[in-house]
Write a protein that holds these residues in place. Structure first.
Motif, PDB file in Angstrom:
ATOM      1  N   VAL A 122      45.418  37.299  48.132  1.00 13.85           N
ATOM      2  CA  VAL A 122      44.121  37.929  48.344  1.00 13.85           C
ATOM      3  C   VAL A 122      43.092  36.901  48.793  1.00 13.85           C
ATOM      4  CG1 VAL A 122      42.190  39.057  47.164  1.00 13.85           C
ATOM      5  CG2 VAL A 122      44.515  39.899  46.835  1.00 13.85           C
ATOM      6  N   ALA A 123      43.098  35.743  48.151  1.00 11.54           N
ATOM      7  CA  ALA A 123      42.166  34.688  48.544  1.00 11.54           C
ATOM      8  C   ALA A 123      42.385  34.275  49.999  1.00 11.54           C
ATOM      9  CB  ALA A 123      42.331  33.473  47.628  1.00 11.54           C
ATOM     10  N   ALA A 124      43.641  34.205  50.417  1.00 11.37           N
ATOM     11  CA  ALA A 124      43.948  33.828  51.800  1.00 11.37           C
ATOM     12  C   ALA A 124      43.470  34.893  52.783  1.00 11.37           C
ATOM     13  CB  ALA A 124      45.453  33.594  51.958  1.00 11.37           C
ATOM     14  N   TYR A 125      43.646  36.156  52.431  1.00  8.17           N
ATOM     15  CA  TYR A 125      43.172  37.241  53.301  1.00  8.17           C
ATOM     16  C   TYR A 125      41.656  37.182  53.461  1.00  8.17           C
ATOM     17  CZ  TYR A 125      47.288  40.230  54.183  1.00  8.17           C
ATOM     18  OH  TYR A 125      48.471  40.755  54.653  1.00  8.17           O
ATOM     19  N   VAL A 126      40.946  37.065  52.354  1.00  2.00           N
ATOM     20  CA  VAL A 126      39.490  37.090  52.412  1.00  2.00           C
ATOM     21  C   VAL A 126      38.957  35.862  53.146  1.00  2.00           C
ATOM     22  CG1 VAL A 126      37.371  37.059  51.037  1.00  2.00           C
ATOM     23  CG2 VAL A 126      39.281  38.533  50.364  1.00  2.00           C
ATOM     24  N   ALA A 127      39.520  34.704  52.866  1.00  2.00           N
ATOM     25  CA  ALA A 127      39.075  33.481  53.524  1.00  2.00           C
ATOM     26  C   ALA A 127      39.286  33.547  55.029  1.00  2.00           C
ATOM     27  CB  ALA A 127      39.804  32.267  52.944  1.00  2.00           C
ATOM     28  N   ALA A 128      40.295  34.318  55.455  1.00  2.00           N
ATOM     29  CA  ALA A 128      40.581  34.462  56.886  1.00  2.00           C
ATOM     30  C   ALA A 128      39.683  35.505  57.546  1.00  2.00           C
ATOM     31  CB  ALA A 128      42.046  34.822  57.093  1.00  2.00           C
ATOM     32  N   GLY A 129      38.788  36.104  56.775  1.00  2.00           N
ATOM     33  CA  GLY A 129      37.842  37.046  57.359  1.00  2.00           C
ATOM     34  C   GLY A 129      38.309  38.484  57.387  1.00  2.00           C
ATOM     35  N   PHE A 130      39.300  38.830  56.582  1.00  2.00           N
ATOM     36  CA  PHE A 130      39.718  40.234  56.470  1.00  2.00           C
ATOM     37  C   PHE A 130      38.660  40.965  55.648  1.00  2.00           C
ATOM     38  CE2 PHE A 130      43.441  38.367  58.037  1.00  2.00           C
ATOM     39  CZ  PHE A 130      44.360  39.346  58.407  1.00  2.00           C
ATOM     40  N   GLU A 131      38.102  42.027  56.204  1.00  2.00           N
ATOM     41  CA  GLU A 131      36.921  42.666  55.623  1.00  2.00           C
ATOM     42  C   GLU A 131      37.222  43.970  54.889  1.00  2.00           C
ATOM     43  OE1 GLU A 131      33.547  41.282  58.749  1.00  2.00           O
ATOM     44  OE2 GLU A 131      35.066  42.668  59.492  1.00  2.00           O
ATOM     45  N   LYS A 132      38.403  44.495  55.036  1.00  2.00           N
ATOM     46  CA  LYS A 132      38.798  45.724  54.339  1.00  2.00           C
ATOM     47  C   LYS A 132      40.020  45.379  53.491  1.00  2.00           C
ATOM     48  CE  LYS A 132      40.600  50.414  55.151  1.00  2.00           C
ATOM     49  NZ  LYS A 132      41.967  50.190  54.608  1.00  2.00           N
ATOM     50  N   ILE A 133      39.861  45.451  52.198  1.00  2.00           N
ATOM     51  CA  ILE A 133      40.907  45.004  51.286  1.00  2.00           C
ATOM     52  C   ILE A 133      41.362  46.180  50.423  1.00  2.00           C
ATOM     53  CG2 ILE A 133      41.473  43.474  49.365  1.00  2.00           C
ATOM     54  CD1 ILE A 133      41.093  42.002  52.012  1.00  2.00           C
ATOM     55  N   HIS A 134      42.623  46.566  50.595  1.00  2.00           N
ATOM     56  CA  HIS A 134      43.211  47.607  49.745  1.00  2.00           C
ATOM     57  C   HIS A 134      43.886  46.912  48.564  1.00  2.00           C
ATOM     58  CE1 HIS A 134      46.725  50.625  49.052  1.00  2.00           C
ATOM     59  NE2 HIS A 134      45.763  50.769  48.154  1.00  2.00           N
ATOM     60  N   GLU A 165      36.014  38.089  45.644  1.00  2.00           N
ATOM     61  CA  GLU A 165      34.579  37.787  45.691  1.00  2.00           C
ATOM     62  C   GLU A 165      34.340  36.280  45.740  1.00  2.00           C
ATOM     63  OE1 GLU A 165      31.810  40.311  45.484  1.00  2.00           O
ATOM     64  OE2 GLU A 165      33.590  41.235  46.388  1.00  2.00           O
ATOM     65  N   LYS A 166      35.066  35.545  44.918  1.00  2.00           N
ATOM     66  CA  LYS A 166      34.904  34.088  44.899  1.00  2.00           C
ATOM     67  C   LYS A 166      35.385  33.468  46.206  1.00  2.00           C
ATOM     68  CE  LYS A 166      35.276  33.592  39.857  1.00  2.00           C
ATOM     69  NZ  LYS A 166      36.111  33.073  38.741  1.00  2.00           N
ATOM     70  N   ALA A 167      36.469  34.005  46.755  1.00  2.00           N
ATOM     71  CA  ALA A 167      36.995  33.462  48.016  1.00  2.00           C
ATOM     72  C   ALA A 167      36.002  33.674  49.151  1.00  2.00           C
ATOM     73  CB  ALA A 167      38.330  34.120  48.348  1.00  2.00           C
ATOM     74  N   ARG A 174      31.610  37.397  54.966  1.00  2.00           N
ATOM     75  CA  ARG A 174      31.113  38.618  54.347  1.00  2.00           C
ATOM     76  C   ARG A 174      32.017  39.037  53.205  1.00  2.00           C
ATOM     77  NH1 ARG A 174      29.339  40.214  59.767  1.00  2.00           N
ATOM     78  NH2 ARG A 174      31.492  40.700  60.272  1.00  2.00           N
ATOM     79  N   ARG A 175      31.400  39.525  52.146  1.00  2.00           N
ATOM     80  CA  ARG A 175      32.192  40.035  51.033  1.00  2.00           C
ATOM     81  C   ARG A 175      32.896  41.307  51.495  1.00  2.00           C
ATOM     82  NH1 ARG A 175      30.815  37.493  46.144  1.00  2.00           N
ATOM     83  NH2 ARG A 175      28.966  36.166  46.342  1.00  2.00           N
ATOM     84  N   PRO A 176      34.136  41.500  51.064  1.00  2.00           N
ATOM     85  CA  PRO A 176      34.932  42.601  51.627  1.00  2.00           C
ATOM     86  C   PRO A 176      34.548  43.968  51.098  1.00  2.00           C
ATOM     87  CG  PRO A 176      36.183  41.439  49.944  1.00  2.00           C
ATOM     88  CD  PRO A 176      34.914  40.658  50.140  1.00  2.00           C
TER      89      PRO A 176
END
Length: 436
Positions: A122-134, A165-167, A174-176
Motif C-alpha cells: 500500500v505504501a508503494a502504491y500511494v508513494a507512486a501517486g495512485f489516487e484511488k485505493i481499494h 495516509e503516512k505514505a 495527494r492523499r488517496p
C-alpha cells in the motif's frame, strides 16, 4: 477540451457522489489490465471520448515484490505513462488505482506477516501517486477462515489506511480516495454456478460502510473518512467460464435504494465484463457508478489475435508454430494460473484454457515466448490482409475496414477489437454525461 476532461483527476471520482442523485448520475469505467495493447486502446478511447481514463492494477498483478507482471507500482505507472506519451494522451488525465490491496498475495502466511507485506504494498502504491485505493482485507490468512468477519476486515483495512495516509505525507502526494468492501466471489470470475449469485443485502452494504468508518475513527484517521468514496458490492453481475449473469435491476432495487442512507458514497461494481450496454446503463442509473472491466478486454484481444492466427494459416504463413499452439505449450508448462479454475476432462480444460470468459490466458501474454509469437504473427500480416479474410475471421471489424476507419493491419485490428469491448461502457456513461 470540455469541462469534464478539464477537471482535476481527483474530482472526476469525487463528482460521482454528488451526481448519482441527480437526473444525470455519473459513471466511470475502471480499466483493470496490465496488457500494453489494452492500456493503449483504453487511452485511445479516452482521447476519442474526451474523458479521463481510470486504470487500476491489482495486488496480484503489481506490488512491491513485482507481482505476476514483474512491475512495482512505480514501474507500472511509468509503463502506462510511456504508452500515453506515444499516443498523445495527457498523463495528467490518467487516474491510477490499486485494486484489492490487502494480504491476498500472501494469504498463505500468518496474518501478521501477510499484513506487513500488505502495508509495504500500500505504501508503494500511494508513494507512486495512485489516487484511488481499494482496501480489501476480507480474505483469511494461514489458519483463518476463508472470509473474515466485517469487524476484523475493517480493523485491518484501517490499519492499511493509516499506512497510506503516512505514505502520502512522506511522498508529498495527494492523499488517496478510498474504496472499501469486497464482492463475493473473489476477483477473477465465478467458480460456482451463476444461479447461486446473491445480490448484496442492503443491510450488509450499510454495515460494511459503518464498521469501516468506526475503524477509521478508532485508528485516528477521521480526516480520511471524507475520502471514502465507494463501497464494493455485488449487484448480481458475474461471469464464469462459459456463462454471463446479466444485471437485472429488479433484483438490486433494494440494494440501490440503500444508497439513500449512504449519501457520501457510490457503489463500485466488479466483474461487469461482457454486460450489454443496456445493463451497464442501468447499473449507472442505479448508483453503481464505478464499472470495473478487465478479462473482457483481454478476451477481445485474444479473439482478434486468434482470428489473425487463422488468417495467417489460410495464407500459408505456417513456417513456425501457430500462436494458439505456442500459448497451449506455455500454459501446460506452467498451469498455476488456470489449473484450479478450469474443471472437467482434458478436452474441456483445453477449451477453457483458450476460450473461457474468465480468460486465464491473460496471465501468459507477458511470457517472452508469447510476446515473440505475437510479434511474428504481426510481421507475417503487416503488409496487409485481404478484406474477405477480415470478413471471415474478424467480421465485426470488416465494415469499418472497408470504410477505411481501421487500417487492415494486425496491430490496429487488435486495438479496434479492444475498443469495441469498451463501446458498451462508453454508451452507458456518455448518455449520463450528455444528458441522455
Amino acid at each position: 477540451m470540455n469541462s469534464f476532461m478539464a477537471q482535476n483527476r481527483e474530482n472526476v471520482l469525487a463528482r460521482l457522489m454528488g451526481a448519482r442523485i441527480s437526473p444525470r448520475p455519473g459513471g466511470i469505467t475502471s480499466i483493470c489490465s496490465a496488457h500494453p495493447l489494452v492500456i493503449e486502446a483504453a487511452l485511445r478511447n479516452g482521447l476519442a471520448e474526451n474523458t479521463p481514463v481510470l486504470i487500476e492494477a491489482t495486488c496480484n498483478q503489481v506490488n512491491h515484490d513485482g507481482g505476476y507482471t514483474g512491475m512495482s507500482p512505480a514501474r507500472f505507472r511509468e509503463f502506462v505513462e510511456k504508452i500515453a506519451d506515444t499516443i498523445g494522451f495527457a498523463t495528467g488525465n490518467i487516474i491510477f488505482g490499486g485494486d484489492h490491496l490487502g494480504p491476498n498475495p500472501w494469504r498463505a502466511l500468518p496474518a501478521e506477516q501477510a499484513l506487513e507485506k500488505a502495508e509495504d504494498m500500500v505504501a508503494a502504491y500511494v508513494a507512486a501517486g495512485f489516487e484511488k485505493i481499494h482496501l480489501d482485507t476480507s480474505m483469511g490468512c494461514a489458519g483463518e477462515p476463508t472470509a473474515l468477519a466485517d469487524d476484523l476486515t475493517a480493523i485491518r483495512a484501517a490499519r492499511l489506511a493509516v499506512v497510506a495516509e503516512k505514505a502520502a505525507e512522506r511522498a508529498g502526494v495527494r492523499r488517496p480516495l478510498y474504496i472499501v468492501g469486497t464482492e463475493v466471489p473473489p476477483p477473477g470470475g465465478a467458480t460456482h454456478a451463476l444461479s447461486s449469485i446473491e445480490v448484496t443485502r442492503p443491510e450488509a452494504a450499510l454495515q460494511t460502510l459503518s464498521v469501516h468508518k468506526a475503524a477509521f475513527v478508532k485508528a485516528g484517521i477521521d480526516i480520511a473518512l471524507e475520502r471514502v468514496i465507494g463501497v464494493v458490492v455485488q449487484p448480481g453481475v458475474e461471469f464464469d467460464n462459459t456463462g454471463i449473469a446479466v444485471y437485472r435491476r429488479e433484483h438490486a432495487c433494494q440494494l440501490s435504494a440503500a444508497l439513500q442512507g449512504m449519501p457520501d458514497v457510490v457503489f463500485e461494481a466488479h466483474s461487469t465484463d461482457y454486460q450489454p450496454a443496456a445493463a451497464l446503463s442501468a447499473l449507472v442509473d442505479d448508483g453503481f457508478a464505478i464499472l470495473k472491466v478487465g478479462p473482457g478486454l483481454t478476451f477481445a484481444l485474444r479473439e482478434a489475435l486468434y482470428g489473425l492466427d487463422t488468417i495467417a494459416a489460410v495464407l500459408g504463413n505456417t513456417s513456425e508454430d501457430s500462436l494458439a499452439t505456442t500459448m497451449e505449450d506455455i500454459m501446460l508448462e506452467n498451469p498455476s494460473h488456470w489449473v484450479s479454475h478450469y474443471p472437467g476432462d482434458d478436452s474441456e480444460r483445453r477449451l477453457q484454457r483458450h476460450f473461457s470468459y474468465s480468460d486465464r490466458i491473460r496471465y501468459y501474454w507477458p511470457d517472452e515466448r508469447a510476446e515473440a509469437a505475437v510479434n511474428r504473427l504481426f510481421a507475417k500480416l503487416n503488409h496487409g490482409i485481404p478484406l474477405p479474410l477480415i470478413s471471415q475471421y474478424l467480421g465485426r471489424l470488416h465494415s469499418r475496414v472497408v470504410a477505411q476507419k481501421i487500417p487492415p493491419r494486425p496491430r490496429e485490428l487488435c486495438l479496434a477489437a479492444i475498443e469495441d469491448a469498451l463501446a458498451p461502457y462508453n454508451a452507458a456513461i456518455r448518455s449520463k454525461r450528455d444528458g441522455g
